[in-house]
Each structure stands twice: as C-alpha cells, then as structure tokens.
Design a protein around this motif. Structure first.
Motif, mmCIF file in Angstrom:
data_model
loop_
_atom_site.group_PDB
_atom_site.id
_atom_site.type_symbol
_atom_site.label_atom_id
_atom_site.label_comp_id
_atom_site.label_asym_id
_atom_site.label_seq_id
_atom_site.Cartn_x
_atom_site.Cartn_y
_atom_site.Cartn_z
ATOM 1 N N ASP A 178 -32.858 -38.821 107.621
ATOM 2 C CA ASP A 178 -32.695 -38.852 106.511
ATOM 3 C C ASP A 178 -32.733 -37.271 105.852
ATOM 4 O O ASP A 178 -32.047 -36.718 105.285
ATOM 5 N N TYR A 179 -33.620 -36.582 106.430
ATOM 6 C CA TYR A 179 -34.213 -35.426 105.356
ATOM 7 C C TYR A 179 -33.328 -34.138 106.558
ATOM 8 O O TYR A 179 -32.962 -32.986 105.726
ATOM 9 N N GLY A 180 -32.628 -34.397 107.477
ATOM 10 C CA GLY A 180 -31.849 -33.172 108.436
ATOM 11 C C GLY A 180 -31.022 -32.161 107.596
ATOM 12 O O GLY A 180 -30.609 -30.961 107.523
ATOM 13 N N LYS A 181 -30.362 -33.150 106.415
ATOM 14 C CA LYS A 181 -29.503 -31.888 105.805
ATOM 15 C C LYS A 181 -30.369 -31.324 104.978
ATOM 16 O O LYS A 181 -29.618 -30.462 104.464
ATOM 17 N N TYR A 182 -31.422 -30.920 104.541
ATOM 18 C CA TYR A 182 -32.244 -30.348 103.685
ATOM 19 C C TYR A 182 -32.791 -28.835 104.524
ATOM 20 O O TYR A 182 -33.411 -28.652 103.679
ATOM 21 N N ASN A 183 -32.062 -29.259 105.990
ATOM 22 C CA ASN A 183 -32.781 -28.745 106.720
ATOM 23 C C ASN A 183 -34.540 -28.443 106.716
ATOM 24 O O ASN A 183 -34.820 -27.439 106.971
ATOM 25 N N ILE A 184 -34.721 -29.736 106.822
ATOM 26 C CA ILE A 184 -36.046 -29.985 107.513
ATOM 27 C C ILE A 184 -36.437 -31.037 108.624
ATOM 28 O O ILE A 184 -35.613 -31.573 108.888
ATOM 29 N N ARG A 185 -36.911 -30.542 109.416
ATOM 30 C CA ARG A 185 -37.094 -30.864 110.715
ATOM 31 C C ARG A 185 -38.282 -31.830 110.673
ATOM 32 O O ARG A 185 -39.285 -31.771 109.931
ATOM 33 N N VAL A 186 -38.561 -33.246 111.301
ATOM 34 C CA VAL A 186 -39.709 -34.141 111.909
ATOM 35 C C VAL A 186 -39.733 -34.139 113.112
ATOM 36 O O VAL A 186 -38.531 -34.586 113.619
ATOM 37 N N ASN A 187 -41.196 -34.624 113.413
ATOM 38 C CA ASN A 187 -41.198 -34.425 115.329
ATOM 39 C C ASN A 187 -42.316 -34.874 115.276
ATOM 40 O O ASN A 187 -43.185 -34.962 114.325
ATOM 41 N N CYS A 188 -42.843 -35.338 116.061
ATOM 42 C CA CYS A 188 -43.499 -36.308 116.531
ATOM 43 C C CYS A 188 -44.335 -36.076 118.203
ATOM 44 O O CYS A 188 -43.837 -35.554 118.569
ATOM 45 N N ILE A 189 -46.237 -36.175 117.851
ATOM 46 C CA ILE A 189 -46.359 -35.444 119.224
ATOM 47 C C ILE A 189 -47.277 -37.367 119.539
ATOM 48 O O ILE A 189 -47.930 -37.882 118.480
ATOM 49 N N CYS A 190 -47.535 -37.271 120.795
ATOM 50 C CA CYS A 190 -48.365 -39.026 120.620
ATOM 51 C C CYS A 190 -49.169 -38.158 122.045
ATOM 52 O O CYS A 190 -49.000 -38.259 123.626
ATOM 53 N N PRO A 191 -50.054 -37.426 122.054
ATOM 54 C CA PRO A 191 -50.955 -37.244 122.243
ATOM 55 C C PRO A 191 -51.714 -38.592 123.781
ATOM 56 O O PRO A 191 -52.250 -39.942 123.361
ATOM 57 N N GLY A 192 -52.432 -38.265 124.816
ATOM 58 C CA GLY A 192 -53.139 -39.294 125.735
ATOM 59 C C GLY A 192 -54.304 -39.118 125.448
ATOM 60 O O GLY A 192 -54.706 -38.810 124.032
ATOM 61 N N ALA A 193 -55.520 -39.073 126.301
ATOM 62 C CA ALA A 193 -56.476 -38.658 125.956
ATOM 63 C C ALA A 193 -56.675 -37.344 125.896
ATOM 64 O O ALA A 193 -56.508 -37.054 126.588
ATOM 65 N N ILE A 194 -57.884 -37.383 125.188
ATOM 66 C CA ILE A 194 -57.839 -36.071 124.705
ATOM 67 C C ILE A 194 -59.173 -35.952 123.828
ATOM 68 O O ILE A 194 -60.131 -36.888 123.590
#
Length: 255
Positions: A178-194
């Motif tokens: 949805d927001y890439g066109k505004y030069n906005i990046r969205v990413n996600c981290i999925c941690p294991g056992a920390i």
C-alpha cells in the motif's frame, strides 16, 4: 552513523530487544524516541543513552490506547518536525503470564485473547496508522515490525500470542504494498528464542532451555542480534528491501 539525523520511534524500548535497539540506533546517530509504558524503565533508558553522549527522549505510552498513540505522534512531530523510522517492537508474551493466560485456544478466556491482540497486533496497527500520514507527507519513511517465530510456524501453547504475531506478518506485507508508492518501506523481523525478560523464567527450566537450543546454532539469541537486524532494515543499506519477513532464529525455522 548509519542513522545520522534520523528520528526513530521505538516502542517497548525500556527492556529486552527494544532496549538493545534503542541503544544501537542512538549510537548510529538517530534521535531515539523511547515509547514505553513503564515509566521507570523508560526514564532509565533515556538517561543511559544521554549519558553515552547520544540523543533520546522518553514518552510514556500505552500503544493499545488510541489517545496515547496520537499524543505520542503529535509530541514527536512538535519536537522534531518529522518521523523517519518506526520500530513496532512492543509486545507481551510469556513474561506476562501472571496477567494474561498464555494457553491453547480452548483454554484462553476471551478477555485475555482481546487484551493480548490489543497490545501485540492493535498496537502495531495504531502506531502505524498515526505515523504513516507523517511519512506520506515527507514522501519517505521506514517501518520495522517485530513479530515472532510463532507468527510463521505452528508453535503451540500461546494461541492468542501466535494469532497476533501472525497478524503482524500479514499486516507487514499489505502495508509494504500500500505505501511503497510514497517511498515508505515496511519490513518484519521474526525472532526465535531470545534471552530477554520475556522468556527468562522459561530458560530456568532445563527441558524448555534444551528445546530452545535445538536449532542449528545450538543456542538462544541475544537482544543485540535482533537490534542489528532492525538496524539493517531501518537503514539505507536495505533501501531496495520491503515486505520482507526475516526470521532471526538461529535456523530454528528450517529444521
């Protein structure tokens, strides 16, 4: 100084992965906003960063409360005029078992289900909802969501937590579109056992600890290892990366 001059909001920055990220982001030149509900932890983190010669401000925030979130965003814009990075890190898990029941679906009361989703999923929604207009106006921005290995695997025993974290993964993908066109990046981290307060009690149980260490690297992770993943995604080094769901789990997800 990979984040020099950037304004970064980090939720849940008073402990664990958020704390490690706040320290690292500040060291890398960011003006760090510590959005934390625990006043003592938030003030302590702010002072620690300032004492190290870096810039930070603590704003007490309940990310599940819309009025709290709007107030936070308004304060940050008033102070800095912009928001470059949002790290949706805050969440509750096994360390909150005394307050919220972490259990299979059939054993989870509706109130606990709603409260867990209210923090772990709605919190990311609310923060993003009120930060995105600022980023759209700037025509730039970077959102990093913190999910969990539970969000991509069928990990049993905390089904409300798992559902919320799965929601964060799905939300990341659609926001990236949805927001890439505004030069906005969205990413996600999925941690294991920390090794954070969230699973500190569980690690005291040898059987549980042994299970956590069953991945290819044979150990639990460190908060700093999540912080460096967040730094990569928040920095220009990942400028062509959006919609990424990144496991940081010592290889647990591939066994």
């Amino acid at each position: 100084m990979r984040l020099e001059g950037k304004v970064a909001i980090i939720t849940g920055a008073g402990s664990g992965q958020g704390k490690a990220s706040a320290k690292l982001f500040a060291k890398e030149g960011a003006k760090v906003v510590i959005a934390e509900w625990n006043e003592e932890a938030g003030k302590r983190m702010e002072q620690e960063i300032v004492d190290a010669g870096n810039e930070a401000v603590f704003i007490q925030t309940d990310i599940s409360d819309e009025s709290n979130v709007t107030l936070l965003v308004d304060q940050v814009v008033d102070m800095y005029g912009r928001i470059d990075i949002l790290f949706n890190n805050a969440g509750i898990g096994f360390s909150s078992s005394s307050k919220y029941k972490m259990a299979p679906l059939l054993e989870t009361p509706l109130k606990d289900w709603n409260d867990i989703l209210g923090i772990n999923l709605n919190g990311a929604y609310l923060m993003s909802k009120y930060v995105l207009p600022v980023m759209i106006k700037q025509k730039s921005g970077n959102i990093v969501n913190n999910s969990s290995l539970n969000g991509v695997l069928g990990v049993t025993g905390a089904d409300a937590y798992t559902a919320a974290k799965g929601g964060v993964v799905a939300l990341t993908r659609v926001m990236a579109v949805d927001y890439g066109k505004y030069n906005i990046r969205v990413n996600c981290i999925c941690p294991g056992a920390i090794d954070t307060p969230m699973i500190a009690d569980a690690l005291k149980n040898p059987e549980v600890s042994k299970n956590y260490e069953a991945g290819p690297l044979g150990r639990v992770g460190k908060p700093e290892e999540i912080a460096y993943a967040a730094l990569f995604l928040a920095s220009d080094e990942s400028s062509y990366v959006t919609g990424l769901i990144m496991p940081v789990d010592g290889g647990w997800s591939v066994v």
